[in-house]
Design a protein around this motif. Structure first.
Motif, short mmCIF file in Angstrom:
data_model
loop_
_atom_site.label_atom_id
_atom_site.label_comp_id
_atom_site.label_asym_id
_atom_site.label_seq_id
_atom_site.Cartn_x
_atom_site.Cartn_y
_atom_site.Cartn_z
N ASN A 111 0.83 -1.21 0.00
CA ASN A 111 0.00 0.00 0.00
C ASN A 111 0.86 1.26 0.00
O ASN A 111 0.45 2.30 -0.51
CB ASN A 111 -0.91 0.03 1.23
CG ASN A 111 -2.09 -0.90 1.14
OD1 ASN A 111 -2.53 -1.44 2.14
ND2 ASN A 111 -2.63 -1.11 -0.05
N PHE A 112 2.04 1.16 0.62
CA PHE A 112 2.89 2.33 0.77
C PHE A 112 4.22 2.19 0.01
O PHE A 112 5.21 2.84 0.35
CB PHE A 112 3.14 2.60 2.26
CG PHE A 112 1.88 2.93 3.01
CD1 PHE A 112 1.34 4.20 2.96
CD2 PHE A 112 1.21 1.96 3.73
CE1 PHE A 112 0.17 4.51 3.61
CE2 PHE A 112 0.04 2.25 4.40
CZ PHE A 112 -0.49 3.53 4.34
N GLY A 113 4.22 1.36 -1.01
CA GLY A 113 5.37 1.28 -1.90
C GLY A 113 6.58 0.56 -1.35
O GLY A 113 7.69 0.73 -1.86
N LEU A 114 6.40 -0.26 -0.32
CA LEU A 114 7.52 -1.00 0.26
C LEU A 114 7.47 -2.45 -0.21
O LEU A 114 6.41 -3.07 -0.21
CB LEU A 114 7.45 -0.94 1.80
CG LEU A 114 7.51 0.47 2.41
CD1 LEU A 114 7.20 0.43 3.89
CD2 LEU A 114 8.87 1.10 2.16
N THR A 115 8.62 -2.99 -0.56
CA THR A 115 8.64 -4.35 -1.12
C THR A 115 9.65 -5.28 -0.47
O THR A 115 9.64 -6.49 -0.74
CB THR A 115 8.94 -4.29 -2.63
OG1 THR A 115 10.19 -3.62 -2.84
CG2 THR A 115 7.83 -3.55 -3.38
N ILE A 172 15.11 6.65 24.30
CA ILE A 172 13.83 7.35 24.34
C ILE A 172 13.09 7.10 23.04
O ILE A 172 13.64 7.28 21.96
CB ILE A 172 14.04 8.85 24.56
CG1 ILE A 172 14.72 9.09 25.92
CG2 ILE A 172 12.73 9.61 24.48
CD1 ILE A 172 15.09 10.54 26.17
N ALA A 173 11.85 6.68 23.15
CA ALA A 173 11.06 6.40 21.95
C ALA A 173 10.54 7.69 21.33
O ALA A 173 10.23 8.66 22.02
CB ALA A 173 9.89 5.49 22.30
N VAL A 174 10.44 7.70 19.99
CA VAL A 174 9.89 8.83 19.27
C VAL A 174 8.59 8.40 18.60
O VAL A 174 8.32 7.21 18.46
CB VAL A 174 10.87 9.37 18.21
CG1 VAL A 174 12.15 9.83 18.87
CG2 VAL A 174 11.16 8.32 17.14
N THR A 175 7.78 9.36 18.19
CA THR A 175 6.56 9.05 17.47
C THR A 175 6.87 8.78 16.00
O THR A 175 7.93 9.19 15.51
CB THR A 175 5.55 10.21 17.55
OG1 THR A 175 6.12 11.35 16.88
CG2 THR A 175 5.24 10.57 19.00
N PRO A 176 5.97 8.12 15.27
CA PRO A 176 6.20 7.91 13.84
C PRO A 176 6.42 9.20 13.08
O PRO A 176 7.25 9.26 12.16
CB PRO A 176 4.91 7.21 13.38
CG PRO A 176 4.43 6.49 14.59
CD PRO A 176 4.76 7.39 15.74
N GLU A 177 5.72 10.26 13.45
CA GLU A 177 5.88 11.55 12.77
C GLU A 177 7.28 12.11 12.98
O GLU A 177 7.92 12.61 12.05
CB GLU A 177 4.83 12.54 13.26
CG GLU A 177 4.86 13.86 12.53
CD GLU A 177 3.76 14.81 12.97
OE1 GLU A 177 3.49 15.77 12.25
OE2 GLU A 177 3.16 14.57 14.04
N ILE A 199 3.06 3.75 10.76
CA ILE A 199 4.46 4.12 10.56
C ILE A 199 4.77 4.28 9.07
O ILE A 199 5.42 5.25 8.65
CB ILE A 199 5.39 3.06 11.20
CG1 ILE A 199 5.19 3.07 12.72
CG2 ILE A 199 6.85 3.34 10.85
CD1 ILE A 199 5.88 1.92 13.44
N PHE A 200 4.28 3.34 8.25
CA PHE A 200 4.50 3.43 6.81
C PHE A 200 3.90 4.72 6.25
O PHE A 200 4.49 5.37 5.39
CB PHE A 200 3.89 2.23 6.08
CG PHE A 200 4.50 0.90 6.45
CD1 PHE A 200 5.72 0.82 7.10
CD2 PHE A 200 3.83 -0.29 6.14
CE1 PHE A 200 6.27 -0.42 7.44
CE2 PHE A 200 4.37 -1.51 6.45
CZ PHE A 200 5.59 -1.58 7.11
N TYR A 201 2.72 5.05 6.72
CA TYR A 201 2.04 6.26 6.23
C TYR A 201 2.87 7.51 6.52
O TYR A 201 3.04 8.38 5.66
CB TYR A 201 0.67 6.39 6.87
CG TYR A 201 0.07 7.78 6.74
CD1 TYR A 201 -0.41 8.24 5.52
CD2 TYR A 201 0.02 8.63 7.84
CE1 TYR A 201 -0.93 9.52 5.39
CE2 TYR A 201 -0.50 9.91 7.72
CZ TYR A 201 -0.97 10.34 6.50
OH TYR A 201 -1.48 11.61 6.38
N GLU A 202 3.39 7.60 7.73
CA GLU A 202 4.17 8.79 8.10
C GLU A 202 5.42 8.92 7.24
O GLU A 202 5.83 10.03 6.88
CB GLU A 202 4.55 8.72 9.58
CG GLU A 202 3.39 8.95 10.55
CD GLU A 202 2.80 10.35 10.45
OE1 GLU A 202 3.48 11.26 9.93
OE2 GLU A 202 1.65 10.54 10.89
#
Length: 233
Positions: A24-28, A90-95, A150-153
């Motif tokens: 859907n997000f162009g990853l293969t 420290i974790a970050v957000t997908p954005e 995550i893929f969308y961001e």
């Protein structure tokens, strides 16, 4: 290049679902670490992303893949970003990840087991941790749902939509709409305070809405005809 790594997937169906989400997000580039057996269900759930499943790479351990793939940035995903004293980063957000990641080298996005995610040892192998803010009553997401966010961001930085024909209405065009509506409302014979309220509400709606120039032109023509046919009270 972006690799999507699924560590010890337990369900053949989830492998297919993840492949479908990737496409859907162009990853293969799908990588499976010590996976369950690939079955027909994997291909069935992948739908039009069966090629992603067919071309997947399989490794025994995450360490083996990271060494052989020459990964420049390894991104771990976790649903327990806060409160785990064992997590050293420290974790970050997908954005935030999307804004800061360097796309120049080989990147891998690592998703853990359906049951208990990535181990602390596996997380320690990674450069970045990403976590999706969720409601405290149910914080853990399905792996493919988390992957889609995550893929969308990451993808939205590359995808551009054709907007040539979607020129927004100018301030003057919006002002002309409210001017015509003001005349119509006056003709309705409301008491003065209701007239002002109605005019204010319409103005707020127009200013808040995204209206294209073409839409404003069409609406203006319609309001003009209504204005002409509305008799003064």
């Amino acid at each position: 290049m972006i690799y999507v790594v699924f560590v010890e997937p337990e369900s053949p169906g989830n492998i297919g679902f993840l492949a479908r989400t990737m496409k859907n997000f162009g990853l293969t580039n799908l990588v499976l670490i010590n996976p369950c057996e690939l079955k027909n269900e994997s291909y069935y759930q992948a739908m039009h992303a069966r090629d992603v499943v067919s071309n997947c790479e399989i490794y025994e351990t995450l360490e083996e893949f990271l060494e052989k793939a020459n990964i420049s940035t390894a991104v771990a995903t976790t649903g327990n970003a806060g409160g785990s004293y064992n997590i050293s980063k420290i974790a970050v957000t997908p954005e935030t990840l999307s804004d800061s990641i360097n796309y120049g080298g080989n990147i891998c996005l690592i998703f853990g087991r359906e049951g208990n995610g990535l181990s602390n040892q596996e997380i320690a192998l990674c450069d970045v941790i990403v976590s999706i803010p969720t409601h405290e009553e149910y914080q853990i997401m399905n792996v493919t749902h988390a992957a889609a966010i995550i893929f969308y961001e990451l993808f939205k930085k590359e995808k551009s939509y054709p907007v040539d024909t979607l020129e927004p209405a100018s301030a003057q065009e919006k002002k002309s709409l409210t001017a015509i509506m003001d005349e119509i409302i006056v003709k309705l014979g409301y008491p003065e305070h209701k007239t002002k309220n109605a005019q204010l509400v319409f103005d707020r709606i127009i200013q808040r809405a995204f209206i294209t120039g073409r839409e404003a032109h069409t609406l203006k023509g319609t309001l003009r005809r209504i204005n002409l046919r509305t008799k003064e009270k």
